[in-house]
Write a protein that holds these residues in place. Structure first.
Motif, PDB file in Angstrom:
ATOM      1  N   ILE A  51       0.838  -1.205   0.000  1.00 17.72           N
ATOM      2  CA  ILE A  51       0.000   0.000   0.000  1.00 17.72           C
ATOM      3  C   ILE A  51       0.869   1.250   0.000  1.00 17.72           C
ATOM      4  O   ILE A  51       0.621   2.205  -0.759  1.00 17.72           O
ATOM      5  N   ILE A  52       1.918   1.262   0.813  1.00 17.46           N
ATOM      6  CA  ILE A  52       2.805   2.426   0.873  1.00 17.46           C
ATOM      7  C   ILE A  52       3.480   2.658  -0.470  1.00 17.46           C
ATOM      8  O   ILE A  52       3.591   3.799  -0.949  1.00 17.46           O
ATOM      9  N   ASN A  53       3.928   1.593  -1.113  1.00 16.42           N
ATOM     10  CA  ASN A  53       4.583   1.734  -2.417  1.00 16.42           C
ATOM     11  C   ASN A  53       3.629   2.267  -3.472  1.00 16.42           C
ATOM     12  O   ASN A  53       4.053   2.994  -4.386  1.00 16.42           O
ATOM     13  N   GLN A  54       2.344   1.927  -3.351  1.00 15.56           N
ATOM     14  CA  GLN A  54       1.364   2.487  -4.278  1.00 15.56           C
ATOM     15  C   GLN A  54       1.253   3.997  -4.097  1.00 15.56           C
ATOM     16  O   GLN A  54       1.203   4.751  -5.080  1.00 15.56           O
ATOM     17  N   TYR A  55       1.215   4.440  -2.850  1.00 15.79           N
ATOM     18  CA  TYR A  55       1.189   5.880  -2.571  1.00 15.79           C
ATOM     19  C   TYR A  55       2.489   6.534  -3.036  1.00 15.79           C
ATOM     20  O   TYR A  55       2.477   7.661  -3.559  1.00 15.79           O
ATOM     21  N   LYS A  56       3.588   5.833  -2.846  1.00 15.99           N
ATOM     22  CA  LYS A  56       4.885   6.367  -3.247  1.00 15.99           C
ATOM     23  C   LYS A  56       4.931   6.597  -4.754  1.00 15.99           C
ATOM     24  O   LYS A  56       5.501   7.591  -5.237  1.00 15.99           O
ATOM     25  N   GLN A  57       4.328   5.711  -5.533  1.00 14.55           N
ATOM     26  CA  GLN A  57       4.278   5.878  -6.982  1.00 14.55           C
ATOM     27  C   GLN A  57       3.437   7.094  -7.363  1.00 14.55           C
ATOM     28  O   GLN A  57       3.754   7.818  -8.320  1.00 14.55           O
ATOM     29  N   ASN A  58       2.371   7.343  -6.606  1.00 14.22           N
ATOM     30  CA  ASN A  58       1.493   8.476  -6.895  1.00 14.22           C
ATOM     31  C   ASN A  58       2.070   9.798  -6.392  1.00 14.22           C
ATOM     32  O   ASN A  58       1.744  10.866  -6.927  1.00 14.22           O
ATOM     33  N   TYR A  59       2.901   9.727  -5.345  1.00 16.34           N
ATOM     34  CA  TYR A  59       3.494  10.933  -4.763  1.00 16.34           C
ATOM     35  C   TYR A  59       5.004  10.733  -4.596  1.00 16.34           C
ATOM     36  O   TYR A  59       5.534  10.731  -3.482  1.00 16.34           O
ATOM     37  N   PRO A  60       5.719  10.560  -5.701  1.00 13.59           N
ATOM     38  CA  PRO A  60       7.153  10.216  -5.621  1.00 13.59           C
ATOM     39  C   PRO A  60       8.012  11.274  -4.942  1.00 13.59           C
ATOM     40  O   PRO A  60       9.064  10.957  -4.392  1.00 13.59           O
ATOM     41  N   GLU A  61       7.595  12.529  -4.986  1.00 14.43           N
ATOM     42  CA  GLU A  61       8.388  13.587  -4.373  1.00 14.43           C
ATOM     43  C   GLU A  61       8.003  13.855  -2.925  1.00 14.43           C
ATOM     44  O   GLU A  61       8.657  14.661  -2.246  1.00 14.43           O
ATOM     45  N   ARG A  62       6.960  13.186  -2.452  1.00 12.27           N
ATOM     46  CA  ARG A  62       6.470  13.482  -1.102  1.00 12.27           C
ATOM     47  C   ARG A  62       6.603  12.301  -0.141  1.00 12.27           C
ATOM     48  O   ARG A  62       6.517  12.495   1.074  1.00 12.27           O
ATOM     49  N   ILE A  63       6.813  11.096  -0.679  1.00 11.95           N
ATOM     50  CA  ILE A  63       6.859   9.911   0.180  1.00 11.95           C
ATOM     51  C   ILE A  63       8.134   9.114  -0.078  1.00 11.95           C
ATOM     52  O   ILE A  63       8.496   8.845  -1.225  1.00 11.95           O
ATOM     53  N   ARG A  64       8.794   8.740   1.005  1.00 14.27           N
ATOM     54  CA  ARG A  64       9.980   7.897   0.939  1.00 14.27           C
ATOM     55  C   ARG A  64       9.784   6.745   1.918  1.00 14.27           C
ATOM     56  O   ARG A  64       9.282   6.931   3.035  1.00 14.27           O
ATOM     57  N   LEU A  65      10.178   5.543   1.516  1.00 13.24           N
ATOM     58  CA  LEU A  65       9.956   4.352   2.331  1.00 13.24           C
ATOM     59  C   LEU A  65      11.269   3.647   2.632  1.00 13.24           C
ATOM     60  O   LEU A  65      12.091   3.424   1.749  1.00 13.24           O
ATOM     61  N   ILE A  66      11.446   3.315   3.908  1.00 14.14           N
ATOM     62  CA  ILE A  66      12.542   2.451   4.348  1.00 14.14           C
ATOM     63  C   ILE A  66      11.922   1.134   4.795  1.00 14.14           C
ATOM     64  O   ILE A  66      11.126   1.113   5.731  1.00 14.14           O
ATOM     65  N   GLU A  67      12.245   0.044   4.121  1.00 17.64           N
ATOM     66  CA  GLU A  67      11.729  -1.268   4.521  1.00 17.64           C
ATOM     67  C   GLU A  67      12.768  -1.954   5.403  1.00 17.64           C
ATOM     68  O   GLU A  67      13.904  -2.182   4.979  1.00 17.64           O
ATOM     69  N   GLY A  68      12.380  -2.257   6.625  1.00 20.63           N
ATOM     70  CA  GLY A  68      13.328  -2.810   7.569  1.00 20.63           C
ATOM     71  C   GLY A  68      12.836  -4.079   8.249  1.00 20.63           C
ATOM     72  O   GLY A  68      11.730  -4.548   8.001  1.00 20.63           O
ATOM     73  N   LYS A  69      13.676  -4.603   9.126  1.00 16.89           N
ATOM     74  CA  LYS A  69      13.311  -5.755   9.937  1.00 16.89           C
ATOM     75  C   LYS A  69      12.552  -5.287  11.166  1.00 16.89           C
ATOM     76  O   LYS A  69      12.594  -4.116  11.530  1.00 16.89           O
ATOM     77  N   ASN A  70      11.869  -6.227  11.814  1.00 16.24           N
ATOM     78  CA  ASN A  70      11.108  -5.900  13.011  1.00 16.24           C
ATOM     79  C   ASN A  70      12.054  -5.657  14.190  1.00 16.24           C
ATOM     80  O   ASN A  70      12.703  -6.576  14.671  1.00 16.24           O
ATOM     81  N   ILE A  71      12.134  -4.405  14.632  1.00 15.43           N
ATOM     82  CA  ILE A  71      13.021  -4.056  15.741  1.00 15.43           C
ATOM     83  C   ILE A  71      12.272  -3.395  16.895  1.00 15.43           C
ATOM     84  O   ILE A  71      12.851  -3.137  17.953  1.00 15.43           O
ATOM     85  N   GLY A  72      10.992  -3.093  16.710  1.00 12.97           N
ATOM     86  CA  GLY A  72      10.208  -2.494  17.780  1.00 12.97           C
ATOM     87  C   GLY A  72      10.007  -0.999  17.608  1.00 12.97           C
ATOM     88  O   GLY A  72      10.673  -0.345  16.797  1.00 12.97           O
ATOM     89  N   VAL A  73       9.094  -0.465  18.397  1.00 15.54           N
ATOM     90  CA  VAL A  73       8.643   0.917  18.220  1.00 15.54           C
ATOM     91  C   VAL A  73       9.764   1.935  18.418  1.00 15.54           C
ATOM     92  O   VAL A  73      10.022   2.767  17.544  1.00 15.54           O
ATOM     93  N   VAL A  74      10.429   1.905  19.576  1.00 17.24           N
ATOM     94  CA  VAL A  74      11.427   2.931  19.868  1.00 17.24           C
ATOM     95  C   VAL A  74      12.600   2.869  18.891  1.00 17.24           C
ATOM     96  O   VAL A  74      12.977   3.900  18.310  1.00 17.24           O
ATOM     97  N   PRO A  75      13.217   1.699  18.653  1.00 21.22           N
ATOM     98  CA  PRO A  75      14.305   1.657  17.667  1.00 21.22           C
ATOM     99  C   PRO A  75      13.864   2.081  16.265  1.00 21.22           C
ATOM    100  O   PRO A  75      14.638   2.687  15.526  1.00 21.22           O
ATOM    101  N   SER A  76      12.604   1.776  15.910  1.00 23.00           N
ATOM    102  CA  SER A  76      12.122   2.152  14.584  1.00 23.00           C
ATOM    103  C   SER A  76      12.029   3.665  14.446  1.00 23.00           C
ATOM    104  O   SER A  76      12.473   4.249  13.444  1.00 23.00           O
TER     105      SER A  76
END
Length: 321
Positions: A51-76
């Motif tokens: 879903i995020i990547n779909q938004y990223k395609q529609n708003y390439p200059e406004r959205i950036r995504l980092i895909e990571g491993k599960n590390i928890g709320v505070v470290p994220s």
């Protein structure tokens, strides 16, 4: 700073496919248009990254995504701050399942700009942070209550040491705050930080300006088993406050551990002598009832209600803190 300072949204996501589109829509439709969104997905196993990547395609200059491993709320969220755009003027924490009110971005930037201008000597070099009440809702965004409805007392370092009043999803801060939080980033023991928003409140209340706005800025969705705030009975509230005080890691109280970490990182930079004294008093071991009574006579720390303050003092007396 531009006429509309750039606001970068720092959003951490995890298995949020049900609500994230509604949240992203509420951000992208803000009348305040100078907004970019940095998202870190914390290892979702559902369709959230798609879903995020779909938004990223529609708003390439406004959205950036980092895909990571599960590390928890505070470290994220800490990782998001490490990757934040230092050319932005303002930053805010954001959850995946809430909805921004239309005025949120504009009002936050306006308040921070006013705080920066209060002292022309410092201008935007002084750390400034705001947070607000929230409009609690059910899963379908039907309003239920205003939460947390604080502070009753003035926000300060003496409050921040033992209580967090900063609802992370409402927090917005300036670039000077981000630089202050990140300048020792390689040495921070994340495990000693209770929550990223609490840490920000603690740091800013010592070195900058903090403001609590009583007008809600988000619809704070409560769904599943996480009902809080106005829905609770008095007994449930008391139970939560009790449990929050009794959090321990082994035999080490987490409130004291967080205070020790703060002193390790920032102690040499504290210029207010009374803050130094109160920090040292809180960290100092209290081995018997005499030392605990002595501490309470000297302590300036406080929580935001009489009930919470009495509980704090009781737990000091019995040696839990």
């Amino acid at each position: 700073m531009s006429a509309q300072g750039l606001l970068q949204v720092l959003m951490s996501t995890y298995n949020g496919e049900k609500y994230i589109s509604e949240q992203l829509n509420s951000i992208l439709s803000q009348p305040y248009q100078s907004i970019q969104i940095l998202i870190r997905d914390d290892g979702s196993s559902d369709n959230t990254p798609i879903i995020i990547n779909q938004y990223k395609q529609n708003y390439p200059e406004r959205i950036r995504l980092i895909e990571g491993k599960n590390i928890g709320v505070v470290p994220s969220f800490w990782t998001l701050m490490q990757h934040a755009d230092l050319s932005a003027d303002y930053f805010c924490f954001c959850d995946q399942d809430d909805v921004w009110m239309p005025h949120k971005a504009q009002r936050a930037v306006q308040l921070l700009a006013e705080m920066e201008k209060e002292d022309e000597t410092f201008k935007s070099n002084i750390p400034a942070m705001i947070c607000t009440d929230t409009q609690l809702t059910d899963g379908e965004l039907n309003p239920t209550a205003i939460w947390p409805g604080m502070p009753h007392l003035k926000p300060s370092f003496y409050n921040a040491l033992i209580q967090n009043i900063a609802v992370g999803a409402t927090v917005t801060f300036n670039r000077a705050t981000l630089e202050l939080l990140m300048h020792k980033k390689k040495n921070v023991n994340i495990a000693d930080i209770q929550m990223h928003d609490w840490w920000a409140y603690l740091v800013v209340s010592c070195f900058g300006k903090f403001h609590f706005e009583h007008t809600p800025s988000i619809y704070y969705r409560q769904h599943g088993g996480n009902a809080v705030g106005g829905e609770w009975t008095i007994l449930q509230k008391l139970k939560k406050k009790w449990n929050s005080f009794l959090k321990h890691k082994g035999n080490k109280n987490l409130l004291v551990q967080q205070a020790k970490e703060f002193k390790r990182l920032y102690g040499s930079e504290i210029v207010n002598p009374e803050i130094r004294i109160q920090l040292d008093l809180f960290i100092e071991p209290r081995k018997n009832i005499i030392s605990r009574i002595g501490y309470l006579r000297k302590s300036k720390l406080y929580r935001q209600s009489l009930m919470e303050q009495l509980l704090f003092r009781f737990l000091i007396l019995v040696g839990y803190i």
